[in-house]
Design a protein around this motif. Structure first.
Motif, mmCIF file in Angstrom:
data_model
loop_
_atom_site.group_PDB
_atom_site.id
_atom_site.type_symbol
_atom_site.label_atom_id
_atom_site.label_comp_id
_atom_site.label_asym_id
_atom_site.label_seq_id
_atom_site.Cartn_x
_atom_site.Cartn_y
_atom_site.Cartn_z
ATOM 1 N N LYS A 1 0.773 -1.332 0.048
ATOM 2 C CA LYS A 1 -0.024 0.005 0.101
ATOM 3 C C LYS A 1 0.886 1.120 0.059
ATOM 4 N N GLY A 2 0.751 2.219 -0.800
ATOM 5 C CA GLY A 2 1.327 3.487 -0.857
ATOM 6 C C GLY A 2 2.838 3.199 -1.763
ATOM 7 N N ILE A 3 3.565 4.017 -1.599
ATOM 8 C CA ILE A 3 4.800 3.948 -2.239
ATOM 9 C C ILE A 3 5.785 3.117 -1.614
ATOM 10 N N SER A 4 6.406 2.141 -2.472
ATOM 11 C CA SER A 4 7.191 1.094 -2.059
ATOM 12 C C SER A 4 8.708 1.653 -1.530
ATOM 13 N N LYS A 5 9.220 1.396 -0.334
ATOM 14 C CA LYS A 5 10.405 1.687 0.089
ATOM 15 C C LYS A 5 11.762 0.924 -0.891
ATOM 16 N N GLY A 6 11.503 0.243 -1.429
ATOM 17 C CA GLY A 6 12.423 -0.187 -2.225
ATOM 18 C C GLY A 6 12.179 -0.800 -3.725
ATOM 19 N N LYS A 7 12.991 -0.871 -4.577
ATOM 20 C CA LYS A 7 12.918 -1.150 -5.906
ATOM 21 C C LYS A 7 12.164 -2.618 -6.017
ATOM 22 N N LEU A 8 12.381 -3.461 -5.316
ATOM 23 C CA LEU A 8 11.994 -4.971 -5.291
ATOM 24 C C LEU A 8 10.476 -5.053 -5.427
ATOM 25 N N GLY A 9 9.648 -4.284 -4.585
ATOM 26 C CA GLY A 9 8.378 -4.184 -4.701
ATOM 27 C C GLY A 9 7.679 -3.467 -5.300
ATOM 28 N N ASP A 10 8.489 -2.628 -6.526
ATOM 29 C CA ASP A 10 7.672 -1.499 -7.199
ATOM 30 C C ASP A 10 8.272 -1.730 -8.600
ATOM 31 N N GLU A 11 9.142 -1.255 -9.078
ATOM 32 C CA GLU A 11 9.795 -1.090 -10.451
ATOM 33 C C GLU A 11 10.724 -2.495 -10.985
ATOM 34 N N GLY A 12 11.216 -2.957 -9.925
ATOM 35 C CA GLY A 12 12.181 -4.332 -9.972
ATOM 36 C C GLY A 12 13.700 -3.760 -9.556
ATOM 37 N N TYR A 13 14.324 -4.669 -9.401
ATOM 38 C CA TYR A 13 15.904 -4.518 -9.073
ATOM 39 C C TYR A 13 16.718 -5.161 -10.196
ATOM 40 N N SER A 14 17.773 -4.413 -10.648
ATOM 41 C CA SER A 14 18.702 -5.127 -11.411
ATOM 42 C C SER A 14 20.094 -4.773 -11.404
ATOM 43 N N ASP A 15 20.459 -4.294 -10.085
ATOM 44 C CA ASP A 15 21.851 -4.086 -9.699
ATOM 45 C C ASP A 15 22.501 -5.516 -9.377
ATOM 46 N N TRP A 16 22.996 -6.276 -10.214
ATOM 47 C CA TRP A 16 23.385 -7.683 -9.908
ATOM 48 C C TRP A 16 24.615 -7.752 -9.043
ATOM 49 N N HIS A 17 25.423 -6.492 -8.952
ATOM 50 C CA HIS A 17 26.542 -6.656 -7.916
ATOM 51 C C HIS A 17 26.301 -6.711 -6.452
ATOM 52 N N HIS A 18 25.022 -6.029 -6.286
ATOM 53 C CA HIS A 18 24.455 -5.947 -4.971
ATOM 54 C C HIS A 18 23.011 -6.517 -4.643
ATOM 55 N N VAL A 19 22.800 -7.166 -5.567
ATOM 56 C CA VAL A 19 21.387 -7.837 -5.406
ATOM 57 C C VAL A 19 21.309 -8.825 -4.300
ATOM 58 N N THR A 20 22.158 -9.678 -3.952
ATOM 59 C CA THR A 20 22.203 -10.648 -2.786
ATOM 60 C C THR A 20 21.995 -9.828 -1.258
ATOM 61 N N THR A 21 22.572 -8.660 -1.395
ATOM 62 C CA THR A 21 22.584 -8.049 -0.238
ATOM 63 C C THR A 21 21.293 -7.238 -0.120
ATOM 64 N N ARG A 22 20.743 -6.707 -1.191
ATOM 65 C CA ARG A 22 19.467 -6.035 -1.245
ATOM 66 C C ARG A 22 18.198 -7.086 -0.833
ATOM 67 N N VAL A 23 18.363 -8.223 -1.614
ATOM 68 C CA VAL A 23 17.428 -9.229 -1.231
ATOM 69 C C VAL A 23 17.362 -9.685 0.440
ATOM 70 N N LYS A 24 18.498 -9.842 0.895
ATOM 71 C CA LYS A 24 18.622 -10.129 2.340
ATOM 72 C C LYS A 24 18.149 -9.042 3.190
ATOM 73 N N GLU A 25 18.226 -7.672 2.782
ATOM 74 C CA GLU A 25 17.919 -6.566 3.583
ATOM 75 C C GLU A 25 16.392 -6.465 3.296
ATOM 76 N N HIS A 26 15.801 -6.756 2.073
ATOM 77 C CA HIS A 26 14.466 -6.637 1.821
ATOM 78 C C HIS A 26 13.681 -7.605 2.594
ATOM 79 N N GLU A 27 14.145 -8.786 2.739
ATOM 80 C CA GLU A 27 13.252 -10.108 3.298
ATOM 81 C C GLU A 27 13.021 -9.771 4.813
ATOM 82 N N THR A 28 13.748 -8.903 5.442
ATOM 83 C CA THR A 28 13.751 -8.685 6.866
ATOM 84 C C THR A 28 13.064 -7.372 7.211
#
Length: 258
Positions: free
Chosen positions: A51-78
């Motif tokens: 609901k509202g504006i997403s705080k990260g790209k994973l829940g909105d426009e998508g994420y494609s920074d493959w160098h940092h994707v693993t770290t970003r996914v771990k941060e997002h899931e918590t």
């Protein structure tokens, strides 16, 4: 599962789609999806339930920074937003399996109405087929509906029409003519299929005048019907063709066109 690749062509499936829990237990990140067309990863539950504006790209426009994707996914899931949306997703999945969604009543009403119209159309088609099979006409001086119906489905249907509950009833001459045409087309297709399978057949052409003195050519086909060890000769009417010229040449042209 399809997924993004790093610059060396290695798929991230082992590290990106699997989470290592305490005591080295592993579980799949079922919420993580990859768009092959956009070449991005998304959080399914946040994309659907946020609901509202997403705080990260994973829940909105998508994420494609493959160098940092693993770290970003771990941060997002918590994150709190992800945990809230994931719980909504799990709850929805559970209610769907138990058929206890909020639109259950509307769906049941839709299904009941769909089955009702199916039963009505089956009866109308049965009447059309009966009259056609016995060479009977749709007779009547008007299209007024009466309450002398023996079939409970049609009785309910007529009641709903006469009480102005329904304005479309499929009992008029338009739908009757359309059903006759559709049934005739299907019968013709089936006859042509049998004729092609028979291989051996003959065509009988005969011309006659109707009440308006219009010449019609009747097309009848005789063919072999193969059934196990039995062979029978079948005769089937295919079509009426309007004739404007009864010469042999013209009749041949009309036959070839048909």
């Amino acid at each position: 599962m399809y997924g993004p690749y790093d610059k060396n062509g290695r798929r991230f499936s082992a590290t990106l789609y699997t989470r290592t829990l305490p005591y080295l237990e592993k579980c799949d990140r079922e919420w993580l999806v990859y768009s092959k067309e956009l070449d991005k990863v998304f959080c399914f539950c946040c994309k659907v339930f946020r609901k509202g504006i997403s705080k990260g790209k994973l829940g909105d426009e998508g994420y494609s920074d493959w160098h940092h994707v693993t770290t970003r996914v771990k941060e997002h899931e918590t994150s709190l937003d992800h945990l809230t949306n994931r719980n909504k997703w799990f709850d929805m999945h559970k209610r769907l399996n138990l058929n206890e969604t909020i639109d259950k009543i509307q769906y049941e009403q839709f299904k009941k109405e769909r089955d009702y119209w199916k039963q009505v159309l089956l009866r109308i088609i049965a009447v059309v087929k009966f009259l056609a099979k016995h060479n009977l006409a749709f007779r009547g001086s008007n299209e007024k509906l009466y309450d002398k119906e023996f079939d409970p489905v049609i009785k309910e249907h007529v009641l709903r029409i006469t009480s102005d509950e329904l304005h479309v009833h499929y009992l008029g001459h338009t739908i009757q003519n359309e059903l006759i045409l559709l049934i005739a087309q299907e019968i013709k297709k089936e006859l042509i299929k049998k004729i092609k399978e028979a291989k051996y057949y003959s065509i009988i052409l005969d011309c006659t005048l109707d009440s308006s003195h219009q010449e019609h050519m009747t097309m009848i086909v005789r063919y072999l019907k193969l059934s196990y060890n039995f062979v029978t000769v079948e005769k089937s009417f295919l079509d009426f063709v309007n004739v404007d010229d009864t010469t042999g040449k013209r009749l041949l042209i009309l036959h070839l066109r048909s």
